[in-house]
Design an enzyme around this catalytic site. Structure first.
Site, PDB file in Angstrom:
ATOM      1  N   CYS A   1      14.813   0.752  97.054  1.00 43.92           N
ATOM      2  CA  CYS A   1      14.478  -0.134  98.165  1.00 43.92           C
ATOM      3  C   CYS A   1      14.690  -1.593  97.870  1.00 43.92           C
ATOM      4  CB  CYS A   1      13.015   0.057  98.554  1.00 43.92           C
ATOM      5  SG  CYS A   1      12.849   1.204  99.873  1.00 43.92           S
TER       6      CYS A   1
ATOM      7  N   ASP B   1       3.186   7.325  91.694  1.00 44.08           N
ATOM      8  CA  ASP B   1       4.435   7.262  90.926  1.00 44.08           C
ATOM      9  C   ASP B   1       4.199   6.566  89.585  1.00 44.08           C
ATOM     10  OD1 ASP B   1       7.077   7.694  90.319  1.00 44.08           O
ATOM     11  OD2 ASP B   1       7.822   5.978  91.451  1.00 44.08           O
TER      12      ASP B   1
ATOM     13  N   ASP C   1      17.118  -2.401  89.490  1.00 43.12           N
ATOM     14  CA  ASP C   1      17.704  -2.161  90.810  1.00 43.12           C
ATOM     15  C   ASP C   1      17.201  -0.824  91.309  1.00 43.12           C
ATOM     16  OD1 ASP C   1      19.262  -2.438  93.048  1.00 43.12           O
ATOM     17  OD2 ASP C   1      21.042  -1.581  92.101  1.00 43.12           O
TER      18      ASP C   1
HETATM   19  N1  LIG Z   1       6.527  -8.303  88.153  1.00 40.96           N
HETATM   20  C1  LIG Z   1       7.529  -7.886  87.393  1.00 40.96           C
HETATM   21  N2  LIG Z   1       7.813  -8.524  86.251  1.00 40.96           N
HETATM   22  C2  LIG Z   1       8.842  -8.109  85.479  1.00 40.96           C
HETATM   23  N3  LIG Z   1       9.607  -7.044  85.746  1.00 40.96           N
HETATM   24  C3  LIG Z   1       9.368  -6.364  86.871  1.00 40.96           C
HETATM   25  C4  LIG Z   1       8.331  -6.752  87.756  1.00 40.96           C
HETATM   26  N4  LIG Z   1       8.301  -5.887  88.784  1.00 40.96           N
HETATM   27  C5  LIG Z   1       9.282  -5.012  88.558  1.00 40.96           C
HETATM   28  N5  LIG Z   1       9.940  -5.292  87.413  1.00 40.96           N
HETATM   29  C6  LIG Z   1      11.059  -4.547  86.822  1.00 40.96           C
HETATM   30  O1  LIG Z   1      11.880  -4.051  87.838  1.00 40.96           O
HETATM   31  C7  LIG Z   1      11.887  -2.631  87.795  1.00 40.96           C
HETATM   32  C8  LIG Z   1      11.923  -2.114  89.214  1.00 40.96           C
HETATM   33  O2  LIG Z   1      10.759  -2.557  89.879  1.00 40.96           O
HETATM   34  P1  LIG Z   1      10.114  -1.720  91.040  1.00 40.96           P
HETATM   35  O3  LIG Z   1       9.899  -0.342  90.529  1.00 40.96           O
HETATM   36  O4  LIG Z   1       8.950  -2.438  91.609  1.00 40.96           O
HETATM   37  O5  LIG Z   1      11.279  -1.815  92.093  1.00 40.96           O
HETATM   38  P2  LIG Z   1      11.749  -0.713  93.110  1.00 40.96           P
HETATM   39  O6  LIG Z   1      12.802  -1.300  93.978  1.00 40.96           O
HETATM   40  O7  LIG Z   1      10.550  -0.110  93.761  1.00 40.96           O
HETATM   41  O8  LIG Z   1      12.392   0.244  92.141  1.00 40.96           O
HETATM   42  P3  LIG Z   1      12.387   1.760  92.217  1.00 40.96           P
HETATM   43  O9  LIG Z   1      12.953   2.172  93.531  1.00 40.96           O
HETATM   44  O10 LIG Z   1      13.291   2.036  91.085  1.00 40.96           O
HETATM   45  O11 LIG Z   1      10.943   2.151  92.010  1.00 40.96           O
HETATM   46  C9  LIG Z   1      10.625  -2.235  87.010  1.00 40.96           C
HETATM   47  O12 LIG Z   1      10.744  -1.014  86.342  1.00 40.96           O
HETATM   48  C10 LIG Z   1      10.491  -3.382  86.037  1.00 40.96           C
HETATM   49  O13 LIG Z   1      11.255  -3.147  84.895  1.00 40.96           O
END
Ligand SMILES: Nc1ncnc2c1ncn2[C@@H]1O[C@H](COP(=O)(O)OP(=O)(O)OP(=O)(O)O)[C@@H](O)[C@H]1O
Length: 437
Positions: free
Chosen positions: A15, A134, A12
């Site tokens: 965004c 990042d 979570d």
């Molecule tokens: N393609 C994927 N397959 C499996 N797990 C994923 C994948 N993409 C993201 N995740 C999991 O979800 C988490 C959050 O993903 P991501 O960083 O893209 O989301 P975010 O909303 O941008 O989060 P943050 O704001 O925390 O960066 C990742 O650290 C990972 O553990």
């Protein structure tokens, strides 16, 4: 979105929330069996009222152009009831989870295998005009020893114009020039993060676990020794951040901090974590480093790392992020922050379609944008009452594996070989092959 059944929450973020999901309409062949296709669905938290807003997101713009085995594949973008969903290929773990679960230090061979892939993905990204901004273990996703760079929410085009006032990244992997709020920085900030991650792969704990920005610089000084602060002429906030006594800190002996790393690994970490961004190797240069010359590598006996592991276990990432001057443009949706990764979050109700949670006040308006290779004559199969856009690319990929180095060999490695102006990412914008149909 009816095609996707959410299984559980994976993370979570600021965004978006990422779910493991299954595509109920397609199957893939795994071990000679047809199994439903797993995907990761990132549901954005803010509403998107127009397609333009969606296609202009950095995550979408960059991933459309970057196709590489070590970069996460964005399969589709779906907008339904003003909610936006990214459909990614599914990966089982992230590197943080793997390190946390690992009981013993990784072997140098395992580390080399991880690092080669990260560098190849990064080299591709930098070559094509983007830098990630990042990089951290949570954003490196792993399935079956294949590692892919994910979370392109903060990605920047190299050609974009500084000053970059909106920059945020997770503090522990933040390059000094960013901590010092230098108004312009380069893909070398990604190389710093790679150095910090490489060190962490050996010790299983972060090498620069700062508890605040000031403490972050202090922790870096404790390892690298104090730099010549005048080398950061553009830095806006040196006086706020630098305690004058930092200037007296001498460098630590990295080989003592990371006793299970070979000389070559120590040398690579030292180069990647250079105070001066110009002295850091590029991803391509790093791939030619003797660390990857397996034949020349002499294994070191593995000792338990003596580092500050007790004090800074990796269980609590402490991912405070800095939000100064964050840009308010729609383009700058803050996808890149990982404030709370909750891999063990409670399983969502099985079979809950994403669209069902969006309320049913309006008839469903579903638009999807497939980023998969076009299936027929460049066209994706038509989808019921959807606008369907597809993307293809003729990018060639570098092979995965130990590179055949045409660069310096083990014996020819000179200290300071990367001193002096280094052509940081001579970037053109060659990737205009994408097209909408
Ligand atoms: N393609 C994927 N397959 C499996 N797990 C994923 C994948 N993409 C993201 N995740 C999991 O979800 C988490 C959050 O993903 P991501 O960083 O893209 O989301 P975010 O909303 O941008 O989060 P943050 O704001 O925390 O960066 C990742 O650290 C990972 O553990």
């Amino acid at each position: 979105m009816e095609r996707y059944r959410l299984l559980k929450e994976l993370g979570d973020g600021t965004c978006g929330t990422v779910y493991k999901a299954v595509n109920v309409e397609t199957h893939e062949i795994l071990q000679k069996k047809f199994v439903p296709q797993m995907v990761a669905v990132k549901k954005m938290k803010r509403k998107f009222y127009f397609w333009d807003e969606c296609v202009n997101l950095r995550e979408v713009k960059s991933l459309r152009r970057l196709s590489h085995p070590n970069i996460i594949k964005l399969k589709e973008v779906v907008r339904e009831n003003n909610e936006l969903f990214f459909i990614f290929e599914y990966m089982e773990y992230n590197l943080y989870q793997i390190m946390k679960a690992h009981q013993r230090p990784f072997s140098e061979e395992e580390i080399r295998n991880f690092l080669i892939q990260v560098l190849q993905g990064l080299a591709h990204m930098h070559r094509n005009g983007y830098f990630h901004r990042d990089l951290k273990p949570e954003n490196l996703l792993v399935t079956n020893d294949v590692i892919k760079i994910a979370d392109f929410g903060l990605v920047r085009e190299v050609s974009s114009m500084p000053p970059y006032t909106d920059y945020v990244s997770t503090r522990w992997y933040r390059a000094p020039e960013v901590l010092l709020q230098s108004s312009s920085y380069t893909p070398a900030i990604d190389m710093w993060a790679v150095g910090a991650i490489l060190a962490e792969l050996f010790t299983l704990c972060p090498i620069f676990p700062g508890e605040s920005e000031t403490d972050q610089l202090y922790k870096i000084c404790c390892v690298l020794g104090a730099p010549d602060w005048t080398a950061f002429p553009e830095a806006k906030n040196i006086t706020q951040l630098i305690n004058i006594s930092y200037s007296e800190i001498l460098p630590a002996n990295l080989s003592e901090l990371i006793p299970n790393a070979s000389r070559e690994a120590i040398d690579l970490i030292t180069q990647l974590c250079s105070w001066d961004p110009l002295k850091r190797p590029t991803a391509e240069q790093a791939l030619r480093h003797p660390f990857f010359h397996v034949a020349a590598w002499v294994p070191h006996p593995i000792h338990e790392p003596v580092q500050h592991k007790e004090k800074h276990t990796r269980t609590k990432p402490n991912l405070e992020l800095n939000l100064w001057d964050f840009d308010s443009k729609s383009d700058d949706c803050f996808l890149g922050l990982t404030l709370a990764v909750k891999p063990s979050a409670p399983t969502l109700e099985m079979g809950t379609g994403v669209s069902q949670s969006t309320g049913q006040d309006h008839p469903k308006q579903s638009v999807f944008w497939s980023l998969f290779s076009p299936s027929r004559n460049g066209m994706t199969a038509p989808v019921e009452s959807c606008l369907s856009l597809s993307f293809s690319s003729s990018i060639t990929h570098p092979p995965i594996g130990v590179p055949h180095s045409g660069g310096f060999s083990f014996t020819s490695l000179q200290p300071g070989i990367l001193d002096g102006p280094c052509p940081l990412m001579a970037v053109s914008s060659p990737l205009q092959q994408s097209h909408y149909l």
